[in-house]
Design a protein around this motif. Structure first.
Motif, PDB file in Angstrom:
ATOM      1  N   ARG A 101       0.830  -1.207   0.000  1.00  0.00           N
ATOM      2  CA  ARG A 101       0.000   0.000   0.000  1.00  0.00           C
ATOM      3  C   ARG A 101       0.864   1.256   0.000  1.00  0.00           C
ATOM      4  N   ILE A 102       1.947   1.249   0.771  1.00  0.00           N
ATOM      5  CA  ILE A 102       2.845   2.410   0.795  1.00  0.00           C
ATOM      6  C   ILE A 102       3.600   2.509  -0.526  1.00  0.00           C
ATOM      7  N   ARG A 103       4.046   1.367  -1.036  1.00  0.00           N
ATOM      8  CA  ARG A 103       4.809   1.332  -2.288  1.00  0.00           C
ATOM      9  C   ARG A 103       4.000   1.906  -3.447  1.00  0.00           C
ATOM     10  N   ASP A 104       2.696   1.684  -3.427  1.00  0.00           N
ATOM     11  CA  ASP A 104       1.851   2.118  -4.533  1.00  0.00           C
ATOM     12  C   ASP A 104       1.142   3.451  -4.281  1.00  0.00           C
ATOM     13  N   ALA A 105       1.498   4.141  -3.192  1.00  0.00           N
ATOM     14  CA  ALA A 105       0.778   5.364  -2.814  1.00  0.00           C
ATOM     15  C   ALA A 105       1.206   6.592  -3.603  1.00  0.00           C
ATOM     16  N   GLY A 106       2.343   6.513  -4.287  1.00  0.00           N
ATOM     17  CA  GLY A 106       2.798   7.661  -5.063  1.00  0.00           C
ATOM     18  C   GLY A 106       3.397   8.780  -4.239  1.00  0.00           C
ATOM     19  N   ALA A 166      20.989   2.612   5.640  1.00  0.00           N
ATOM     20  CA  ALA A 166      21.031   2.941   4.213  1.00  0.00           C
ATOM     21  C   ALA A 166      20.576   1.749   3.378  1.00  0.00           C
ATOM     22  N   GLY A 167      19.669   2.006   2.457  1.00  0.00           N
ATOM     23  CA  GLY A 167      19.224   0.984   1.518  1.00  0.00           C
ATOM     24  C   GLY A 167      18.015   0.191   1.939  1.00  0.00           C
ATOM     25  N   TRP A 168      17.703   0.155   3.211  1.00  0.00           N
ATOM     26  CA  TRP A 168      16.640  -0.733   3.684  1.00  0.00           C
ATOM     27  C   TRP A 168      15.256  -0.245   3.277  1.00  0.00           C
ATOM     28  N   LEU A 169      14.943   1.027   3.469  1.00  0.00           N
ATOM     29  CA  LEU A 169      13.627   1.529   3.070  1.00  0.00           C
ATOM     30  C   LEU A 169      13.481   1.541   1.551  1.00  0.00           C
ATOM     31  N   THR A 170      14.577   1.773   0.843  1.00  0.00           N
ATOM     32  CA  THR A 170      14.526   1.685  -0.618  1.00  0.00           C
ATOM     33  C   THR A 170      14.230   0.264  -1.059  1.00  0.00           C
ATOM     34  N   GLU A 171      14.847  -0.703  -0.415  1.00  0.00           N
ATOM     35  CA  GLU A 171      14.592  -2.116  -0.726  1.00  0.00           C
ATOM     36  C   GLU A 171      13.131  -2.482  -0.471  1.00  0.00           C
ATOM     37  N   ILE A 172      12.584  -1.973   0.628  1.00  0.00           N
ATOM     38  CA  ILE A 172      11.209  -2.314   1.005  1.00  0.00           C
ATOM     39  C   ILE A 172      10.195  -1.623   0.100  1.00  0.00           C
ATOM     40  N   LEU A 173      10.437  -0.354  -0.234  1.00  0.00           N
ATOM     41  CA  LEU A 173       9.404   0.453  -0.896  1.00  0.00           C
ATOM     42  C   LEU A 173       9.659   0.685  -2.376  1.00  0.00           C
ATOM     43  N   GLY A 214      10.221   0.101  -6.477  1.00  0.00           N
ATOM     44  CA  GLY A 214       9.553  -0.694  -7.504  1.00  0.00           C
ATOM     45  C   GLY A 214       8.100  -0.349  -7.730  1.00  0.00           C
ATOM     46  N   GLY A 215       7.573   0.617  -7.002  1.00  0.00           N
ATOM     47  CA  GLY A 215       6.175   1.014  -7.185  1.00  0.00           C
ATOM     48  C   GLY A 215       6.071   2.470  -7.578  1.00  0.00           C
ATOM     49  N   LYS A 216       4.927   3.077  -7.246  1.00  0.00           N
ATOM     50  CA  LYS A 216       4.698   4.481  -7.594  1.00  0.00           C
ATOM     51  C   LYS A 216       5.381   5.437  -6.635  1.00  0.00           C
TER      52      LYS A 216
END
Length: 474
Positions: free
Chosen positions: A175-180, A193-200, A202-204
């Protein structure tokens, strides 16, 4: 030999002065002695490190000592956040963990953090028992890392996949990844470093990372502590790119910092209020809330509104973690920006904390400033600040303590607000008639006097802190 004293989480020292390989090995032997005396012979211990100078080599030295004492070691491959190391301990049914990190402290420092089988901080009696078992160098057992790896006593471990899968069970990251959203992430040159980018990624949602490389001198900040002025450079980036918010992680990613859509810092007491509001109101969960005496009174008001209990502890997760487990708490946290959650390990987790704040934004469709207004509609507006004063010696501390011990609260005002009590559970806390408070505390990890205040009267903050300094004779 250097006398090693354990503070809130373990031991911290100045590298090359007292933080040496010999002393790190002594700490490892003390931890091994304690584990063996507690009946954990042949059990697994997780060992990890942060991005500081020589971190991987100090971690290897710890693994060599633990292996020589008959313990099985999972040596994390590469730097890992403190909450990831704690989760790895639980996920692998380990007896505990050692983390080579100085967290948010200056670049000249490093540390030896210990965790028990729960993944949480070792309680004070356990820390004292470990400290008492630290030998001199002649009492240290050790084998080479190559020998330990060859014999299977030490194994390299990758904890990322299991930790990320667990986070996805707690938060709907899709849901967060696709929230824009547009999010700036300040990793403060550390383990986050890198962890939130890895999690979120690939989406909007767009994630812009800064301070994401290894740099043990932590440029653009005094130290990787997620408060101003250390976060000022990151906030400026967030303003320049017109981000929806900025998520900040301290040096070992166990603490959370946050900034709003205007690139303004949201202090850690307000963040705790938002997290409690998210769990109680938005997610509809119920359970006790654990807070240290140095954090916000907004929690007391929220808990009263939602009919859940508050459990107040001394400062530090060595008090918070056991209280969370004892009371099956919904959340536990402290003034420094460290928050832990039920269903996770009883350990501060800056990554999960930031995900909760992002989920709060997405579920409500509101910006951070609008969320703060929702919180204030429930509890009223609260204002916080803190000053740290360096101690010049034992005499200065003793004189300050004597003055505080002899304060007469009868008729005492801080700023223009009357004091109603003096509480000496951990430091000297002075509740005030507006529901606010002043706290004077001597740091357990640094030669500092910390003076904190929270009040409902914004114009009184500076005056209260100034009067707090007068109380200690400054």
């Amino acid at each position: 030999m250097t006398k090693i004293r354990f503070g809130t989480d373990g031991w911290r020292g100045r590298m090359a002065e007292d933080y040496t390989f010999a002393n790190v090995r002594r700490c490892a032997q003390g931890f091994a002695n304690w584990l063996l005396d507690e009946g954990y012979a042949s059990r697994t211990v997780v060992v990890g490190h942060d991005q500081r100078f020589q971190g991987e080599h100090f971690a290897a030295a710890v693994a060599e000592v633990l292996a020589a004492n008959g313990l099985q070691v999972l040596l994390i491959d590469g730097a890992a956040p403190t909450p990831v190391i704690s989760f790895a301990a639980v996920n692998n049914n380990a007896a505990g963990a050692v983390n080579i990190t100085a967290s948010h402290n200056p670049p000249e420092d490093n540390g030896f953090k210990v965790r028990d089988a729960s993944g949480g901080a070792v309680p004070p009696d356990g820390l004292a028992a470990i400290e008492a078992r630290i030998p001199d160098s002649d009492g240290v057992k050790s084998i080479s890392l190559d020998e330990a790896l060859a014999a299977g006593k030490v194994r390299r471990h990758q904890p990322q996949a299991a930790y990320l899968a667990h986070l996805s069970s707690l938060i709907d990251v899709t849901r967060i990844r696709d929230a824009g959203l547009k999010i700036v992430v300040d990793g403060m040159w550390g383990n986050g470093a890198g962890w939130l980018t890895e999690i979120l990624g690939g989406g909007k949602t767009e994630v812009i990372e800064i301070h994401a490389q290894r740099n043990p001198i932590f440029p653009e900040m005094d130290r990787p502590e997620p408060i101003p002025p250390n976060v000022d450079a990151g906030l400026a980036v967030a303003r320049s790119v017109e981000a929806d918010c900025i998520c900040i992680l301290d040096g070992d990613a166990d603490r959370c910092g946050f900034g709003d859509e205007n690139g303004q810092f949201v202090d850690q007491l307000r963040v705790y209020g938002l997290l409690a509001y998210y769990l109680l109101e938005v997610r509809g969960e119920r359970g006790p809330i654990v807070k240290t005496l140095s954090t916000t009174s907004m929690l007391d008001k929220l808990c009263a509104a939602y009919d859940v209990p508050v459990v107040e502890t001394g400062v530090g997760f060595k008090f918070v973690a056991p209280a969370m487990q004892q009371h099956d708490a919904l959340i536990g946290g402290e003034e420094s920006g460290g928050y832990a959650f039920r269903g996770h390990v009883p350990e501060r987790d800056g990554i999960l904390s930031n995900l909760c704040l992002l989920d709060l934004m997405v579920r409500t469709g509101k910006k951070p400033t609008e969320l703060l207004q929702l919180l204030f509609e429930k509890v009223g507006e609260h204002f916080y600040d803190r000053v740290d004063i360096r101690l010049t010696g034992a005499d200065m501390k003793a004189a300050a303590q004597q003055r505080l011990d002899n304060v007469d609260i009868n008729g005492l005002k801080l700023g223009s607000i009357a004091v109603t009590d003096r509480i000496t559970v951990d430091g000297y806390k002075f509740p005030m008639e507006d529901g606010g408070w002043l706290l004077v505390r001597f740091s357990g990890t640094e030669p500092l006097i910390r003076i904190y205040t929270e009040t409902t009267r914004k114009e009184q903050v500076a005056a209260i802190l100034a009067d707090g300094q007068k109380l200690v004779g400054l």
